[in-house]
Design an enzyme around this catalytic site. Structure first.
Site, PDB file in Angstrom:
ATOM      1  N   ARG A 195      73.835  28.874  68.316  1.00  0.00           N
ATOM      2  CA  ARG A 195      72.626  29.140  69.099  1.00  0.00           C
ATOM      3  C   ARG A 195      71.416  28.499  68.450  1.00  0.00           C
ATOM      4  NH1 ARG A 195      68.650  33.149  69.423  1.00  0.00           N
ATOM      5  NH2 ARG A 195      69.416  34.108  67.512  1.00  0.00           N
ATOM      6  N   LEU A 196      70.545  27.959  69.275  1.00  0.00           N
ATOM      7  CA  LEU A 196      69.226  27.518  68.831  1.00  0.00           C
ATOM      8  C   LEU A 196      68.195  28.243  69.679  1.00  0.00           C
ATOM      9  CD1 LEU A 196      69.531  23.609  68.451  1.00  0.00           C
ATOM     10  CD2 LEU A 196      69.567  25.316  66.633  1.00  0.00           C
ATOM     11  N   ASP A 197      67.173  28.802  69.045  1.00  0.00           N
ATOM     12  CA  ASP A 197      66.112  29.449  69.800  1.00  0.00           C
ATOM     13  C   ASP A 197      65.460  28.445  70.742  1.00  0.00           C
ATOM     14  OD1 ASP A 197      66.555  31.829  68.552  1.00  0.00           O
ATOM     15  OD2 ASP A 197      64.907  31.637  67.123  1.00  0.00           O
ATOM     16  N   ARG A 198      64.848  28.956  71.798  1.00  0.00           N
ATOM     17  CA  ARG A 198      64.282  28.091  72.837  1.00  0.00           C
ATOM     18  C   ARG A 198      63.255  27.110  72.280  1.00  0.00           C
ATOM     19  NH1 ARG A 198      60.041  28.248  76.300  1.00  0.00           N
ATOM     20  NH2 ARG A 198      59.288  30.230  75.472  1.00  0.00           N
TER      21      ARG A 198
END
Length: 392
Positions: free
Chosen positions: A174-177
């Site tokens: 996951r990568l933050d927005r």
């Protein structure tokens, strides 16, 4: 003559019916290239009709349908919800209900509405490697990875499907927005499971680069501080110390290694190697060193209005309450002139005639935090450094 007139009126009615026909979109309707509108450096999504589905939980049980929506979904007025119930845009178990209807546990609630997605920056999703089982891309800042919240088509997965025909894809991390950089996706469940096993076994190393405030120390720094994430406010805090009989650390154990790459005396470029993976871990641990990310309004200052007060995202609340004129949404409002070719106005929609939803028409800058490398057993994937990582 009368017959001709009647036939003409019937024809007009039929044409009007066809013109006003609503096509409800579901996840079975994939994003298409023509769904996007580019304006002032932003990627917008043409508004579309969508059914939001939820089920009555314990907290909602016993409330009237209007009270439920007015209290739990505050983005629209109570008057709107009254009208939506009366005209059948809010239903329970597929049936129209009166505004006084009291909901029961586990019932299905449908809200049919004209969906306006928030805009994202108009940068491309660059494909880095396209292998038989794996796809890697450079994720632009401001674009969420997968559907979440108000985003569905304005996501990495939506854009890749619309512009490259790449689907299905399974993101393995996951990568933050607001974070940019390397995103690895498996092309099938078996490969995704293989990556998952490597991650759960602790066999994967991650590297990010960040642009921080001040001159970072030349020697490697290790921050070992628990992370306590407040989901309501969308913000984490670091807890330093050990638990004893009097105090108990609430957060989860977290560790990050930092190494300075370069500095110009004002900012530094730092290599960040998270050993664990907690929410906002790198951002909070850099704050602990006294060198927060240089454009991270959420962690640059402790004087941030709670997002629950503003009714917005944590990062947006930070920018609105503590941002400089260069980063404040108010100073970058853009004008959008409605064009009937872009989308049709819905008379009940509270966002029309704007292309973006209310509250999302300002400038939003991506964080100076970029994923550059993931390493696992016999595999390595990398992403080029961003332009801001050069201090010359």
């Amino acid at each position: 003559m009368k017959r001709d007139r009647d036939e003409a009126e019937e024809g007009n009615e039929e044409r009007n019916k066809r013109k006003m026909e609503i096509v409800w979109q579901t996840p079975a309707h994939p994003a298409q290239k023509q769904d996007y509108v580019f304006h002032n450096g932003k990627r917008h999504v043409r508004p579309y009709y969508f059914e939001f589905v939820s089920h009555v939980n314990k907290r909602w049980e016993g409330k009237t349908i209007v009270d439920l929506f007015a209290q739990e979904f505050r983005g629209r007025s109570r008057d709107y919800y009254v009208s939506a119930v009366k005209c059948g845009r809010i239903q329970v178990d597929g049936e129209n209900i009166p505004v006084s209807y009291i909901v029961k546990r586990c019932q299905k609630i449908s809200h049919f509405l004209h969906r306006h997605e928030p805009p994202v920056m108009a940068w491309d999703v660059e494909v880095l490697q396209n292998e038989p089982d794996v796809l890697t891309v450079c994720k632009p800042a401001s674009v969420p990875v997968h559907p979440c919240g108000q985003y569905r088509k304005n996501t990495v997965l939506g854009i890749l499907q619309a512009e490259y025909g790449l689907a299905p894809l399974y993101p393995i991390h996951r990568l933050d927005r607001l974070v940019s950089g390397l995103l690895i996706m498996a092309k099938n469940p078996a490969k995704a499971d293989s990556f998952r096993q490597h991650i759960e076994a602790g066999l994967v190393q991650k590297q990010y680069v960040a642009k921080v405030v001040g001159v970072f120390l030349d020697a490697e720094q290790v921050v070992d501080a628990n992370i306590d994430y407040n989901a309501r406010e969308g913000r984490s805090t670091a807890e330093v110390g050990i638990s004893n009989g009097d105090t108990t650390l609430k957060g989860k154990a977290a560790c990050t290694k930092f190494t300075r790459i370069s500095t110009n005396g004002i900012h530094s470029i730092v290599l960040c190697e998270p050993v664990t993976g907690r929410t906002h871990q790198i951002r909070v641990h850099l704050q602990c060193t006294g060198h927060p990310i240089a454009n991270d309004m959420l962690y640059l200052s402790d004087d941030v209005v709670n997002r629950s007060t503003l009714g917005t995202t944590a990062d947006r609340a930070a920018a609105l309450s503590g941002g400089s004129p260069e980063t404040s949404c108010e100073s970058h409002k853009e004008e959008y002139k409605y064009c009937s070719e872009d989308f049709s106005i819905d008379p009940m929609c509270t966002h029309c005639p704007n292309l973006a939803p209310n509250g999302y028409d300002g400038h939003e800058e991506g964080l100076w935090l970029h994923c550059v490398r993931y390493t696992g057993p016999e595999w390595v994937y990398e992403c080029p450094y961003p332009d801001w990582a050069s201090l010359t």
